[in-house]
Scaffold this active site. Structure first.
Site, short mmCIF file in Angstrom:
data_model
loop_
_atom_site.label_atom_id
_atom_site.label_comp_id
_atom_site.label_asym_id
_atom_site.label_seq_id
_atom_site.Cartn_x
_atom_site.Cartn_y
_atom_site.Cartn_z
N ILE A 129 53.16 33.82 64.88
CA ILE A 129 53.62 35.17 65.47
C ILE A 129 52.48 35.62 66.51
O ILE A 129 53.17 35.90 67.39
CB ILE A 129 53.47 36.34 64.27
CG1 ILE A 129 54.50 35.92 63.08
CG2 ILE A 129 53.76 37.74 64.90
CD1 ILE A 129 55.79 35.67 63.32
N THR A 161 45.04 49.02 56.39
CA THR A 161 44.77 49.62 57.56
C THR A 161 43.33 50.69 57.31
O THR A 161 42.54 50.72 58.14
CB THR A 161 45.80 50.46 58.23
OG1 THR A 161 46.64 49.27 58.26
CG2 THR A 161 45.58 50.60 59.81
N LYS A 212 57.06 46.65 55.51
CA LYS A 212 56.97 44.99 55.76
C LYS A 212 57.23 44.46 54.32
O LYS A 212 58.14 43.47 54.21
CB LYS A 212 55.99 44.54 56.32
CG LYS A 212 55.55 43.26 56.43
CD LYS A 212 56.64 42.47 57.37
CE LYS A 212 56.58 41.15 57.18
NZ LYS A 212 57.41 40.53 58.08
N ARG A 246 64.88 41.04 50.48
CA ARG A 246 65.53 39.62 50.53
C ARG A 246 65.34 38.86 49.43
O ARG A 246 66.47 38.12 49.07
CB ARG A 246 65.15 39.25 51.92
CG ARG A 246 66.05 38.15 52.32
CD ARG A 246 66.04 37.91 53.92
NE ARG A 246 66.45 36.73 54.38
CZ ARG A 246 68.09 36.55 54.67
NH1 ARG A 246 68.85 37.64 54.54
NH2 ARG A 246 68.40 35.44 54.95
N CYS A 264 56.84 33.87 53.96
CA CYS A 264 56.95 35.29 54.04
C CYS A 264 57.70 35.80 52.60
O CYS A 264 57.02 36.43 51.95
CB CYS A 264 57.66 35.73 55.06
SG CYS A 264 57.01 34.84 56.55
N LYS A 304 64.35 25.88 54.98
CA LYS A 304 65.58 26.51 55.34
C LYS A 304 66.40 25.48 56.16
O LYS A 304 65.86 24.67 56.93
CB LYS A 304 65.67 28.12 55.53
CG LYS A 304 64.89 28.12 56.96
CD LYS A 304 64.96 29.88 57.05
CE LYS A 304 64.56 29.94 58.49
NZ LYS A 304 64.67 31.69 58.72
#
Ligand code: SAJ
Length: 397
Positions: free
Chosen positions: A6, A119, A197, A204, A251, A313
């Site tokens: 990323i 954070t 996030k 999913r 993820c 995948k």
């Protein structure tokens, strides 16, 4: 900070949009390769863009940070221990390394997937070491959402959620992301952005677990799960995902644990989904082993088995946390003598597995196991004389 899957694409895209970027990574090989204009990850179209921004001087890589106006933490957050506790030590190390460079007016953003409260923790650390910066710098959390393989498009076009420590921090971060994001930038606070996030990927995972659970039920009931899902999805408000041989990658199979580790009593469904998706891989391995035993009893010799796919995948070369790799290893360990042909058309060689061409493996095998729905596999004609274990819906009908 962090030139991985990323961080590097983000650095390249921001550089391409006119931002002067210093890409920092602790791995000197990554830095060297990047400065030579060579992409160390696989991502369609990215190589050309890297070459361009290195040549025109918009991006430069280094093993140490330099004084900048904005700092982005894009490092991995793995988990540790049996309870899958999130490990934010890389975020902390990257933060510590930029603290000496911070000055009034700077922006500090975490993009790494992080447990809720990270954070705030990093802000505390910054102000402990640099108390004079209190209320003088801007701190925000902004998770990435890109799908590997489609990063160039998604980095620019996806909406993003931006959560500042306070409203001015949110606004400051929005001003930065406007340089290259064309999607909508949604304002919130940092805790909500962190949780958002984790929620996206857990959602999913839960949906895939539902499909995988259906596949176990259908196997017992002798119902074609692919046909069933296709029919159920004809309902205007039903949209079931596809079952497979488990959930892989770095993820979806990881992030839900960031919720379950912190909120174990409340996250029953999320935890169960993780269990179902892990169990699906184990179940596939058992199915293969049983088919092999049955074959041997009937034919008095061991079968040749083709394991079709290793990636996490379809149509990618990424084997990280891949259920197919886990299943193949498990099956190979259980049968030293049997002929196992390992197939992965998206990579040329592998240091553990000897790879066989997919057509050749299909031809030779008595038992063909489809683990990943790679496009080339779909052109193989269904052969009735073989035992076919189709875990990913190559032959959906
Ligand atoms: N899978 C199924 N059935 C499906 C869909 C996926 O079994 O119907 C499996 C895949 O085979 C794979 C795993 O799930 O093993 C994950 O694949 P994926 O395509 O769902 O997601 P990733 O890991 O490539 O990327 C995800 C994306 N998140 C969501 O879709 C909510 C991406 O947008 C995130 O940026 C990325 O995680 C990330 O970095 O967090």
């Amino acid at each position: 900070m962090g030139l991985g899957y990323i961080g590097l694409p983000t650095a390249i895209i921001a550089a391409k949009h006119g931002v002067q970027i210093i890409g920092v990574d602790i791995n000197p090989q990554v830095v060297e390769k990047t400065n030579q204009g060579q992409l160390h990850i696989v991502e369609p179209g990215m190589q050309e863009l890297l070459q361009e921004v290195i040549t025109n001087g918009q991006l430069k890589a280094s093993t140490t940070p330099e004084v900048s106006d904005a700092y982005f933490i894009v490092v991995p957050t793995p988990f540790k221990g049996g309870n899958h506790e999130p490990d934010i030590s890389y975020v902390e190390a990257a933060t510590r390394s930029v603290i000496p460079y911070l000055k009034e007016g700077d922006l500090y953003v975490i993009e790494s997937t992080s447990p809720v409260g990270t954070t705030d923790k990093m802000a505390k650390l910054i102000f402990e070491l640099r108390p004079e910066l209190q209320d003088k710098i801007y701190i925000a959390y902004c998770p990435e959402r890109v799908l590997p393989g489609n990063v160039i498009y998604e980095l620019v076009h996806n909406d993003r959620v931006i959560g500042g420590m306070n409203e001015v921090s949110t606004e400051k971060a929005i001003t930065f992301y406007r340089h290259f994001v064309q999607g909508t930038l949604h304002r919130t606070n940092c805790k909500t952005a962190e949780m958002c996030k984790l929620t996206e990927n857990s959602s999913r995972d839960v949906q895939i677990a539902f499909a995988n659970e259906l596949s176990l039920i259908c196997d017992k009931a002798d119902i074609n799960v692919w046909e069933l899902i296709n029919l159920a999805n004809k309902h205007p408000r039903v949209n079931i995902l596809q079952p497979g041989c488990g959930v892989g990658g770095h993820c979806i199979a990881v992030d839900p644990y960031f919720i379950t580790a912190e909120f174990p009593m409340e996250s029953k469904l999320i935890a169960t989904a993780r269990e179902i998706n892990n169990y699906k891989s184990f179940w596939c391995a058992e199915k293969i082993q049983n088919a092999m035993l049955r074959f041997e009893l009937e034919h008095h010799h061991k079968p040749v088995v083709a394991m079709m796919g290793l990636a996490f995948k379809p149509d990618i070369d990424d084997l990280r946390e891949a259920p197919a790799k886990y299943i193949t290893t498990r099956v190979m360990q259980s049968c030293n003598n049997a002929d196992i042909l390992v197939v992965e058309p998206n990579i040329k060689e592998h240091k553990v597995f000897k790879l066989t061409d997919y057509k050749e493996a299909y031809e030779q095998a008595d038992i063909v196991v489809f683990l990943v729905a790679h496009t080339p596999f779909k052109s193989l004609p269904y052969n009735n004389s073989k035992i076919i274990l189709d875990f990913c819906g190559i032959y959906k009908k």
